[in-house]
Design a protein around this motif. Structure first.
Motif, short mmCIF file in Angstrom:
data_model
loop_
_atom_site.label_atom_id
_atom_site.label_comp_id
_atom_site.label_asym_id
_atom_site.label_seq_id
_atom_site.Cartn_x
_atom_site.Cartn_y
_atom_site.Cartn_z
N SER A 56 0.75 -1.17 -0.10
CA SER A 56 -0.16 0.03 0.04
C SER A 56 0.74 1.25 0.13
O SER A 56 0.66 2.20 -0.75
CB SER A 56 -1.02 0.09 1.34
N THR A 57 1.96 1.21 0.84
CA THR A 57 2.79 2.60 1.02
C THR A 57 3.59 2.48 -0.69
O THR A 57 3.72 3.72 -0.99
CB THR A 57 3.80 2.48 1.95
N ALA B 260 -6.94 6.11 -0.02
CA ALA B 260 -6.88 4.74 -0.37
C ALA B 260 -5.59 3.91 0.21
O ALA B 260 -5.90 2.76 0.67
CB ALA B 260 -7.23 4.11 -1.98
N THR B 261 -4.49 4.34 -0.13
CA THR B 261 -3.38 3.93 0.04
C THR B 261 -2.99 3.94 1.67
O THR B 261 -2.78 3.25 2.21
CB THR B 261 -2.13 4.59 -0.87
N TRP B 262 -2.58 5.41 1.93
CA TRP B 262 -2.38 5.63 3.35
C TRP B 262 -3.44 5.44 4.32
O TRP B 262 -3.03 5.48 5.66
CB TRP B 262 -1.66 6.83 3.63
N GLY B 263 -4.58 5.37 3.89
CA GLY B 263 -5.95 5.37 4.59
C GLY B 263 -6.43 3.88 4.84
O GLY B 263 -6.08 3.09 5.69
N SER C 192 -1.76 -2.30 9.00
CA SER C 192 -1.10 -1.85 10.19
C SER C 192 -2.10 -2.56 11.50
O SER C 192 -1.76 -2.43 12.61
CB SER C 192 -1.02 -0.39 10.30
N GLY C 193 -3.52 -2.53 11.24
CA GLY C 193 -4.41 -2.92 12.38
C GLY C 193 -4.25 -4.36 12.70
O GLY C 193 -4.52 -4.81 14.02
N PRO D 295 10.44 9.69 -0.58
CA PRO D 295 11.24 8.90 0.31
C PRO D 295 10.82 8.51 1.45
O PRO D 295 11.44 7.39 1.72
CB PRO D 295 12.47 10.06 0.20
N VAL D 296 10.04 9.07 1.88
CA VAL D 296 9.39 8.55 3.13
C VAL D 296 8.80 7.34 2.77
O VAL D 296 8.53 6.29 3.52
CB VAL D 296 8.59 9.56 3.76
N ALA D 297 7.80 7.42 1.68
CA ALA D 297 6.99 6.14 1.43
C ALA D 297 7.80 4.96 0.88
O ALA D 297 7.63 3.89 1.54
CB ALA D 297 5.84 6.63 0.26
N ILE D 298 9.01 5.20 0.26
CA ILE D 298 9.83 4.15 0.06
C ILE D 298 10.57 3.51 1.21
O ILE D 298 10.58 2.46 1.22
CB ILE D 298 10.93 4.80 -1.00
N ALA D 299 10.86 4.47 2.14
CA ALA D 299 11.64 3.87 3.33
C ALA D 299 10.48 3.00 4.22
O ALA D 299 11.03 1.92 4.47
CB ALA D 299 12.21 5.19 4.18
N VAL D 300 9.45 3.36 4.39
CA VAL D 300 8.22 2.63 5.05
C VAL D 300 7.98 1.51 4.46
O VAL D 300 7.92 0.37 5.04
CB VAL D 300 7.14 3.41 5.08
N SER D 301 7.90 1.41 3.16
CA SER D 301 7.60 0.26 2.14
C SER D 301 8.67 -0.89 2.24
O SER D 301 8.64 -2.06 2.59
CB SER D 301 7.45 0.36 0.74
#
Length: 444
Positions: free
Chosen positions: A111-112, A126-129, A136-137, A189-195
């Protein structure tokens, strides 16, 4: 959901699990290996959920989206994150904890990564929500409760405090790094790092997390010998989840715990976790420095929540909750009046940080006392859902108040007053005593 190792969801034991556990001289101490891996999972999930706080301004700059629109996506993610918890707990009973956790990690990573293609606000939702909220739930407080109680007979409060503190550690490890990434290259870059970080956990869980101690020929840490296991859970997991909620909702204690945890979410990750960096930005504090403030709070919460678990094993959890909520309320009321000087922010970081998630161990203990070892964790999943409903409301409320008034002052002061109300409400909780099975609920 399983709290004391009595539910049995699967008899299948992967060879890799047996080989790994039996080739190392850990014995019951292998529980700490499992806790370490789950701690990392909870840490990464906390980093994902807190990423919106450092992405808010970059998204606003990149797409021109309003602050309340971005806050809506954060609120949807937090809401679904909480709502998914009890269903994930029941799914862990039905198909297994390991399978559920692996699927959740893959959803979080995908999703990220997909958000890198977004161009419209609904795609952010849709993605971060929606999608990240579902994933994550299942990697949340309920997972920590399941692991602690499957693998530990003693020291549950202390271990739950440590697992709860993983969210604070997520702030400590991730936010300064993510803030630096966003300042350097925007939100991508934040989205990439989390993924990438989420995907890296999949092989660790696959190799090191058995379904339960008995799957590798062990007993729970602190157990004197083999323990009986109940028959496998059967039937529709959705029906089981909703039936448990229906029975619990007929009791006063459930609604007291639900209400106080709603306020807990409203006053932590919903408001502070989502909007504190933006609040500091309004006061002229750079994003990386503001993320550092959250990291300092994370250090103190790691201390405070672990110590709260130790206290929960020894003292009345209702009184602990009363103290925690009162201190939190005063800290939130103080912040808008502090002037945001370095000294004032340091005072806030210490007192608020010690209290950030300290409410989790006593709330879990009260849930266990009221609903028993079998039903207590699943009921706790619904209580955690209340926490995330409160957090979602605060995430949107903070953005709305910022657009309406031009600052966050009143939003933080209102949150402080609700925390003081939760302190009083905590003292009204009266569990009926531990029950192995949740029978017909006591009339409300």
């Amino acid at each position: 959901m399983l709290l004391n190792g009595t539910y049995l969801t699967t008899r299948y034991v992967p060879v890799s699990h047996m080989t790994i556990a039996n080739s190392r001289p850990f014995g019951q101490r292998y529980a700490f290996v499992v806790v370490g891996v789950i701690f990392l999972c909870l840490l990464i999930a906390a980093g994902l959920r807190s990423s919106m706080s450092v992405m808010m301004v970059p998204l606003e700059d990149a797409f021109g989206w309003r602050r309340d629109v971005i806050s809506l996506a954060a609120a949807v993610g937090i809401f679904i994150y909480g709502l998914a918890g009890p269903f994930a707990a029941a799914l862990m009973e039905r198909i297994g904890l390991r399978r559920t956790l692996l699927a959740a990690l893959l959803i979080m990573s995908a999703s990220t990564a997909l958000s890198l293609l977004m161009t419209k606000p609904w795609q952010l939702v849709a993605t971060w929500g929606v999608l990240s909220g579902v994933g994550s739930g299942a990697v949340a407080t309920v997972l920590g409760a399941t692991i602690v109680n499957r693998w530990f007979k003693t020291n549950r409060g202390l271990m739950m405090g440590l697992m709860s503190a993983s969210a604070a550690t997520g702030l400590l490890v991730f936010l300064p790094l993510l803030a630096a990434l966003s300042q350097w290259g925007g939100w991508q870059p934040v989205a990439i790092a989390v993924s990438v970080a989420t995907a890296a956990l999949v092989p660790l869980v696959w190799l090191l997390v058995p379904e339960r101690p008995s799957s590798i020929g062990l007993t729970r840490y602190g157990a004197d010998g083999p323990e009986p296991e109940a028959a496998a859970v059967s039937g529709n997991f959705l029906t089981h989840t909703l039936s448990t909620l229906r029975k619990a909702a007929g009791t006063r204690v459930f609604w007291y715990l639900f209400a106080t945890f709603f306020i807990c979410g409203f006053t932590t990750n919903g408001l502070v976790g989502t909007h504190l960096i933006a609040f500091c930005g309004d006061m002229g504090i750079p994003e990386v420095q503001a993320a550092g403030l959250l990291a300092v709070m994370g250090v103190f919460d790691l201390i405070g929540t672990t110590f709260s678990g130790w206290l929960t094993d020894r003292f009345d959890p209702r009184k602990l909750l009363g103290v925690y909520y009162a201190v939190r309320g005063l800290a939130l009321i103080y912040l808008p009046l502090s002037g945001f000087s370095p000294w004032a922010l340091a005072v806030f970081a210490v007192f608020y940080g010690l209290d950030w998630i300290a409410t989790v161990p006593p709330t879990l203990r009260l849930s266990n006392e009221a609903f028993g070892d079998r039903s207590g964790p699943l009921v706790f999943g619904w209580i955690v859902a209340g926490h995330q409903v409160g957090a979602a409301a605060a995430a949107f409320f903070g953005g709305y108040m910022r657009e309406l008034q031009g600052d966050y002052d009143l939003a933080f002061q209102i949150a402080g007053l609700t925390a003081i109300g939760a302190a009083a409400l905590s003292l009204l909780i009266r569990p009926t005593g531990p029950r192995e099975e949740m029978a017909e609920p006591q009339a409300a």
